[in-house]
Write a protein that holds these residues in place. Structure first.
Motif, PDB file in Angstrom:
ATOM      1  N   PHE A   1       0.906  -1.294   0.232  1.00  0.00           N
ATOM      2  CA  PHE A   1       0.100   0.063   0.134  1.00  0.00           C
ATOM      3  C   PHE A   1       0.952   1.285   0.017  1.00  0.00           C
ATOM      4  O   PHE A   1       0.418   2.339  -0.600  1.00  0.00           O
ATOM      5  CB  PHE A   1      -1.107   0.097   1.266  1.00  0.00           C
ATOM      6  CG  PHE A   1      -2.131  -0.838   0.598  1.00  0.00           C
ATOM      7  CD1 PHE A   1      -3.190  -0.463   0.209  1.00  0.00           C
ATOM      8  CD2 PHE A   1      -2.164  -2.093   1.190  1.00  0.00           C
ATOM      9  CE1 PHE A   1      -4.433  -0.922  -0.339  1.00  0.00           C
ATOM     10  CE2 PHE A   1      -3.268  -3.061   0.670  1.00  0.00           C
ATOM     11  CZ  PHE A   1      -4.483  -2.289   0.093  1.00  0.00           C
TER      12      PHE A   1
ATOM     13  N   GLU B   1       0.400   4.211  -2.782  1.00  0.00           N
ATOM     14  CA  GLU B   1       0.413   5.618  -2.410  1.00  0.00           C
ATOM     15  C   GLU B   1       1.324   6.344  -3.171  1.00  0.00           C
ATOM     16  O   GLU B   1       1.156   7.390  -3.637  1.00  0.00           O
ATOM     17  CB  GLU B   1       0.556   5.593  -0.797  1.00  0.00           C
ATOM     18  CG  GLU B   1       0.660   6.999  -0.440  1.00  0.00           C
ATOM     19  CD  GLU B   1      -0.635   7.694  -0.184  1.00  0.00           C
ATOM     20  OE1 GLU B   1      -0.859   8.925   0.122  1.00  0.00           O
ATOM     21  OE2 GLU B   1      -1.714   7.051  -0.275  1.00  0.00           O
TER      22      GLU B   1
ATOM     23  N   LEU C   1      -7.810   0.265  -7.591  1.00  0.00           N
ATOM     24  CA  LEU C   1      -8.783   0.850  -6.626  1.00  0.00           C
ATOM     25  C   LEU C   1     -10.155   0.246  -6.950  1.00  0.00           C
ATOM     26  O   LEU C   1     -11.024   0.313  -5.986  1.00  0.00           O
ATOM     27  CB  LEU C   1      -8.863   2.308  -6.709  1.00  0.00           C
ATOM     28  CG  LEU C   1      -7.484   3.023  -6.192  1.00  0.00           C
ATOM     29  CD1 LEU C   1      -7.797   4.616  -6.644  1.00  0.00           C
ATOM     30  CD2 LEU C   1      -7.110   2.725  -4.769  1.00  0.00           C
TER      31      LEU C   1
ATOM     32  N   ALA D   1      -8.668  -2.917   3.213  1.00  0.00           N
ATOM     33  CA  ALA D   1      -7.578  -2.186   2.437  1.00  0.00           C
ATOM     34  C   ALA D   1      -7.661  -0.873   3.085  1.00  0.00           C
ATOM     35  O   ALA D   1      -6.551  -0.285   3.224  1.00  0.00           O
ATOM     36  CB  ALA D   1      -8.083  -2.191   1.106  1.00  0.00           C
ATOM     37  N   LEU D   2      -8.979  -0.474   3.559  1.00  0.00           N
ATOM     38  CA  LEU D   2      -8.817   1.118   4.230  1.00  0.00           C
ATOM     39  C   LEU D   2      -7.648   1.439   5.387  1.00  0.00           C
ATOM     40  O   LEU D   2      -7.091   2.283   5.672  1.00  0.00           O
ATOM     41  CB  LEU D   2     -10.065   1.624   4.756  1.00  0.00           C
ATOM     42  CG  LEU D   2     -10.929   2.116   3.466  1.00  0.00           C
ATOM     43  CD1 LEU D   2     -12.399   2.020   3.983  1.00  0.00           C
ATOM     44  CD2 LEU D   2     -10.476   3.141   2.812  1.00  0.00           C
TER      45      LEU D   2
ATOM     46  N   MET E   1      -4.164   1.870   3.455  1.00  0.00           N
ATOM     47  CA  MET E   1      -4.135   3.148   2.488  1.00  0.00           C
ATOM     48  C   MET E   1      -3.599   4.148   3.114  1.00  0.00           C
ATOM     49  O   MET E   1      -4.018   4.735   4.364  1.00  0.00           O
ATOM     50  CB  MET E   1      -5.688   3.435   2.003  1.00  0.00           C
ATOM     51  CG  MET E   1      -6.139   2.337   0.862  1.00  0.00           C
ATOM     52  SD  MET E   1      -7.745   2.942   0.372  1.00  0.00           S
ATOM     53  CE  MET E   1      -8.386   1.476  -0.743  1.00  0.00           C
TER      54      MET E   1
ATOM     55  N   THR F   1      -4.505   7.788  -1.352  1.00  0.00           N
ATOM     56  CA  THR F   1      -5.001   6.446  -1.883  1.00  0.00           C
ATOM     57  C   THR F   1      -6.513   6.437  -1.323  1.00  0.00           C
ATOM     58  O   THR F   1      -7.432   6.218  -2.387  1.00  0.00           O
ATOM     59  CB  THR F   1      -4.387   5.303  -1.319  1.00  0.00           C
ATOM     60  OG1 THR F   1      -2.977   5.263  -1.665  1.00  0.00           O
ATOM     61  CG2 THR F   1      -4.953   3.952  -1.911  1.00  0.00           C
ATOM     62  N   LYS F   2      -6.826   6.942  -0.270  1.00  0.00           N
ATOM     63  CA  LYS F   2      -7.957   6.795   0.345  1.00  0.00           C
ATOM     64  C   LYS F   2      -8.967   7.851  -0.522  1.00  0.00           C
ATOM     65  O   LYS F   2     -10.107   7.640  -0.848  1.00  0.00           O
ATOM     66  CB  LYS F   2      -8.279   7.094   1.673  1.00  0.00           C
ATOM     67  CG  LYS F   2      -7.578   6.046   2.581  1.00  0.00           C
ATOM     68  CD  LYS F   2      -7.592   6.347   4.009  1.00  0.00           C
ATOM     69  CE  LYS F   2      -7.089   5.501   5.015  1.00  0.00           C
ATOM     70  NZ  LYS F   2      -7.138   5.765   6.628  1.00  0.00           N
TER      71      LYS F   2
ATOM     72  N   GLN G   1      -9.505   6.295  -3.709  1.00  0.00           N
ATOM     73  CA  GLN G   1     -10.580   5.423  -3.444  1.00  0.00           C
ATOM     74  C   GLN G   1     -11.977   5.921  -3.481  1.00  0.00           C
ATOM     75  O   GLN G   1     -12.890   5.369  -4.309  1.00  0.00           O
ATOM     76  CB  GLN G   1     -10.374   4.385  -2.496  1.00  0.00           C
ATOM     77  CG  GLN G   1     -11.202   3.376  -2.142  1.00  0.00           C
ATOM     78  CD  GLN G   1     -10.913   2.287  -3.246  1.00  0.00           C
ATOM     79  OE1 GLN G   1     -10.078   1.827  -3.513  1.00  0.00           O
ATOM     80  NE2 GLN G   1     -12.191   1.916  -3.895  1.00  0.00           N
TER      81      GLN G   1
END
Length: 120
Positions: free
Chosen positions: A62, A66, A85, A98-99, A102, A106-107, A110
């Motif tokens: 991750f 990022e 994603l 995954a959160l 992240m 990335t969040k 997403q």
């Protein structure tokens, strides 16, 4: 960062994907990045999260994602958005796991990917 940089970094974390990439190249005669990510890389990543093993490797993966989003060229950012994603958002349980790993960008991406797909 380019797609080649992504592959080099992800292979360092998950050396087993090298064989999957070779098989994909043999099957299609060229490197199809979205297929490699969808069929080779992401199933391994999701399996690692599902089995909850080696969280350090998951964090490394991750961190690479990022890095792709924050410093990737246009092509790489697009590939990450339309493959990684989207796949992570396909199932709520996978996305919830995954959160945890992240990064901030990335969040954000997403959420944007989910919004574009009508998931939120």
């Amino acid at each position: 960062m380019t797609i080649d940089d992504f592959y080099n970094e992800i292979i360092e974390v998950i050396p087993d994907i090298k064989n999957g990439i070779k098989e994909s190249l043999n099957e299609y005669g060229e490197r199809l990045d979205t297929i490699i990510i969808e069929d080779v890389i992401m199933p391994i990543v999701i399996q690692m999260m599902d089995e909850d093993v080696n969280t350090q490797k998951i964090r490394e993966i991750f961190n690479i994602i990022e890095e792709c989003i924050t410093n990737g060229d246009k092509y790489l950012v697009n590939v990450v958005n339309i493959t990684i994603l989207e796949i992570l958002g396909n199932e709520k349980s996978t996305l919830d796991k995954a959160l945890i790993f992240m990064g901030k960008q990335t969040k954000k991406c997403q959420r944007e990917a989910d919004r574009k797909l009508g998931r939120i």
